[in-house]
Design a protein around this motif. Structure first.
Motif, PDB file in Angstrom:
ATOM      1  N   PHE A 145       0.796  -1.151   0.132  1.00 23.36           N
ATOM      2  CA  PHE A 145      -0.182  -0.004  -0.019  1.00 23.36           C
ATOM      3  C   PHE A 145       0.621   1.433  -0.007  1.00 23.36           C
ATOM      4  O   PHE A 145       1.887   1.228   0.682  1.00 23.36           O
ATOM      5  CB  PHE A 145      -0.962   0.113   1.321  1.00 23.36           C
ATOM      6  CG  PHE A 145      -1.652  -1.368   1.446  1.00 23.36           C
ATOM      7  CD1 PHE A 145      -2.511  -1.652   0.471  1.00 23.36           C
ATOM      8  CD2 PHE A 145      -1.646  -2.047   2.633  1.00 23.36           C
ATOM      9  CE1 PHE A 145      -3.365  -2.767   0.659  1.00 23.36           C
ATOM     10  CE2 PHE A 145      -1.966  -3.372   2.739  1.00 23.36           C
ATOM     11  CZ  PHE A 145      -3.281  -3.417   1.865  1.00 23.36           C
ATOM     12  N   GLN A 146       0.692   2.228  -0.879  1.00 25.57           N
ATOM     13  CA  GLN A 146       1.521   3.443  -0.971  1.00 25.57           C
ATOM     14  C   GLN A 146       0.571   4.479  -0.868  1.00 25.57           C
ATOM     15  O   GLN A 146      -0.619   4.720  -1.370  1.00 25.57           O
ATOM     16  CB  GLN A 146       2.077   3.315  -2.338  1.00 25.57           C
ATOM     17  CG  GLN A 146       3.126   2.328  -2.272  1.00 25.57           C
ATOM     18  CD  GLN A 146       3.816   2.534  -3.779  1.00 25.57           C
ATOM     19  OE1 GLN A 146       3.095   2.570  -4.882  1.00 25.57           O
ATOM     20  NE2 GLN A 146       5.206   1.858  -3.693  1.00 25.57           N
ATOM     21  N   ARG A 147       1.215   5.577  -0.424  1.00 27.82           N
ATOM     22  CA  ARG A 147       0.491   7.214  -0.373  1.00 27.82           C
ATOM     23  C   ARG A 147       1.338   8.088  -0.792  1.00 27.82           C
ATOM     24  O   ARG A 147       2.589   8.278  -0.460  1.00 27.82           O
ATOM     25  CB  ARG A 147       0.088   7.555   0.953  1.00 27.82           C
ATOM     26  CG  ARG A 147      -0.844   8.690   1.157  1.00 27.82           C
ATOM     27  CD  ARG A 147      -1.311   8.978   2.582  1.00 27.82           C
ATOM     28  NE  ARG A 147      -2.317   9.676   2.651  1.00 27.82           N
ATOM     29  CZ  ARG A 147      -2.643  10.272   3.804  1.00 27.82           C
ATOM     30  NH1 ARG A 147      -2.387   9.685   4.780  1.00 27.82           N
ATOM     31  NH2 ARG A 147      -3.615  10.975   3.814  1.00 27.82           N
ATOM     32  N   GLU A 148       1.123   8.581  -2.053  1.00 28.24           N
ATOM     33  CA  GLU A 148       2.116   9.609  -2.573  1.00 28.24           C
ATOM     34  C   GLU A 148       3.284   8.984  -2.978  1.00 28.24           C
ATOM     35  O   GLU A 148       4.672   9.582  -2.799  1.00 28.24           O
ATOM     36  CB  GLU A 148       2.291  10.958  -1.934  1.00 28.24           C
ATOM     37  CG  GLU A 148       0.862  11.419  -1.765  1.00 28.24           C
ATOM     38  CD  GLU A 148       0.760  13.013  -1.192  1.00 28.24           C
ATOM     39  OE1 GLU A 148       1.954  13.062  -0.601  1.00 28.24           O
ATOM     40  OE2 GLU A 148       0.008  13.615  -1.264  1.00 28.24           O
ATOM     41  N   GLY A 149       3.338   7.420  -3.431  1.00 26.07           N
ATOM     42  CA  GLY A 149       4.778   6.935  -3.510  1.00 26.07           C
ATOM     43  C   GLY A 149       5.476   6.258  -2.780  1.00 26.07           C
ATOM     44  O   GLY A 149       6.509   5.620  -2.443  1.00 26.07           O
ATOM     45  N   GLU A 150       5.030   6.415  -1.252  1.00 25.88           N
ATOM     46  CA  GLU A 150       5.623   6.094  -0.387  1.00 25.88           C
ATOM     47  C   GLU A 150       4.723   4.962   0.454  1.00 25.88           C
ATOM     48  O   GLU A 150       3.637   4.813   0.435  1.00 25.88           O
ATOM     49  CB  GLU A 150       5.659   7.160   1.035  1.00 25.88           C
ATOM     50  CG  GLU A 150       6.283   6.785   2.202  1.00 25.88           C
ATOM     51  CD  GLU A 150       6.338   7.729   3.324  1.00 25.88           C
ATOM     52  OE1 GLU A 150       6.647   7.531   4.548  1.00 25.88           O
ATOM     53  OE2 GLU A 150       5.798   8.778   2.871  1.00 25.88           O
ATOM     54  N   SER A 151       5.619   3.816   0.864  1.00 22.55           N
ATOM     55  CA  SER A 151       5.088   2.552   1.199  1.00 22.55           C
ATOM     56  C   SER A 151       4.123   2.895   2.923  1.00 22.55           C
ATOM     57  O   SER A 151       5.026   3.495   3.648  1.00 22.55           O
ATOM     58  CB  SER A 151       5.798   1.569   1.560  1.00 22.55           C
ATOM     59  OG  SER A 151       6.385   1.221   0.169  1.00 22.55           O
ATOM     60  N   VAL A 152       3.020   2.356   3.091  1.00 20.69           N
ATOM     61  CA  VAL A 152       2.404   2.526   4.172  1.00 20.69           C
ATOM     62  C   VAL A 152       2.165   1.304   4.845  1.00 20.69           C
ATOM     63  O   VAL A 152       1.952   1.182   6.081  1.00 20.69           O
ATOM     64  CB  VAL A 152       1.234   3.630   4.181  1.00 20.69           C
ATOM     65  CG1 VAL A 152       1.520   4.946   3.396  1.00 20.69           C
ATOM     66  CG2 VAL A 152       0.221   2.686   3.378  1.00 20.69           C
ATOM     67  N   GLY A 153       2.118   0.091   4.264  1.00 19.39           N
ATOM     68  CA  GLY A 153       1.797  -0.969   4.762  1.00 19.39           C
ATOM     69  C   GLY A 153       1.689  -2.008   3.697  1.00 19.39           C
ATOM     70  O   GLY A 153       2.034  -1.828   2.605  1.00 19.39           O
ATOM     71  N   ILE A 154       1.460  -3.534   4.244  1.00 19.68           N
ATOM     72  CA  ILE A 154       1.355  -4.625   3.195  1.00 19.68           C
ATOM     73  C   ILE A 154       0.295  -5.415   3.727  1.00 19.68           C
ATOM     74  O   ILE A 154      -0.223  -5.480   4.746  1.00 19.68           O
ATOM     75  CB  ILE A 154       2.622  -5.445   3.264  1.00 19.68           C
ATOM     76  CG1 ILE A 154       2.868  -5.957   4.318  1.00 19.68           C
ATOM     77  CG2 ILE A 154       3.704  -4.719   2.748  1.00 19.68           C
ATOM     78  CD1 ILE A 154       4.164  -7.196   4.597  1.00 19.68           C
TER      79      ILE A 154
END
Length: 240
Positions: A145-154
């Protein structure tokens, strides 16, 4: 009638889960599990981890088990799940340039500081178990899972073995910096949508009874409490 489901790694571990059947007596469960325990002992496996109703706790403790924690199971009809609009996107490991080593590091970060007490495996063991439990195309199950290209979780959605329609998550977790910020509910929705794509019609998720954050995510997505089980473990005595 199946009373226990078991995942076996030769000489290393057995993971056993009680399958609750409405017409089976406690005595039948005890006798069936006693046979399973004898087989585990005969094959000299390092340890056995068991999910079982807490009504059997005294009996299990007398057999040498110790209690690790308590897990709760939640379930939802996947037809009721509808994605909300958000800025969270998903990336499938198999379709990305991310290496297995980078994904393993991300997984390790997601489980750091978790409220779940039943952390059985090292990250190396987890990576080895993917192909064993999910098959050779396991990378196609792994979502970042990503937000603005940054990983936030899986999230790692799959169909429960020996079923056609029961959706499960092999793992779901958020990076520590993103916990408690409201993105977990949307990431979980993405996982549930993926389960529908795999053909699942309902979802069963579990977490430690003390994991208030994950329970809140379950409830935010319409999941209802289905069951509660103790987590018990027995280890083979070490020989000197």
């Amino acid at each position: 009638m199946k009373l226990f489901s078991t995942i076996k790694k030769e000489k290393e571990y057995w993971l056993v889960d009680q399958v609750k059947q409405p017409v089976v007596s406690e005595r039948d469960y005890e006798e069936t599990f006693q046979e399973l325990l004898r087989e585990w002992d005969h094959k000299e496996v390092d340890y056995l981890s068991l999910l079982m109703d807490e009504t059997f706790e005294v009996w299990l403790l007398k057999k040498g088990f110790h209690k690790v924690s308590v897990i709760v199971e939640y379930t939802v009809d996947l037809h009721t799940i509808h994605m909300q609009i958000s800025d969270i996107s998903t990336m499938i490991l198999a379709d990305s340039e991310m290496t297995d080593e980078t994904f393993a590091h991300l997984y390790e970060q997601c489980r750091s500081g978790s409220a779940n007490k039943n952390n059985l495996f090292t990250i190396e063991q987890i990576m080895e178990s993917f192909e064993l439990e999910l098959g050779p195309d396991w990378r196609s199950h792994c979502m970042i899972f990503q937000r603005e290209g940054e990983s936030v979780g899986i999230g790692i959605p799959h169909i429960e073995p020996d079923t056609l329609e029961e959706g499960r998550l092999f793992y779901f977790g958020m990076l520590p910096k993103w916990r408690g910020k409201g993105v977990g509910t949307v990431c979980h929705q993405h996982s549930l949508e993926a389960l529908k794509g795999f053909g699942a019609t309902y979802y069963v998720g579990s977490t430690d009874a003390s994991n208030a954050g994950m329970i809140r995510i379950f409830e935010n997505n319409g999941c209802v409490l289905r069951d509660r089980k103790g987590v018990y473990r027995i280890d083979r005595p070490r020989t000197v």
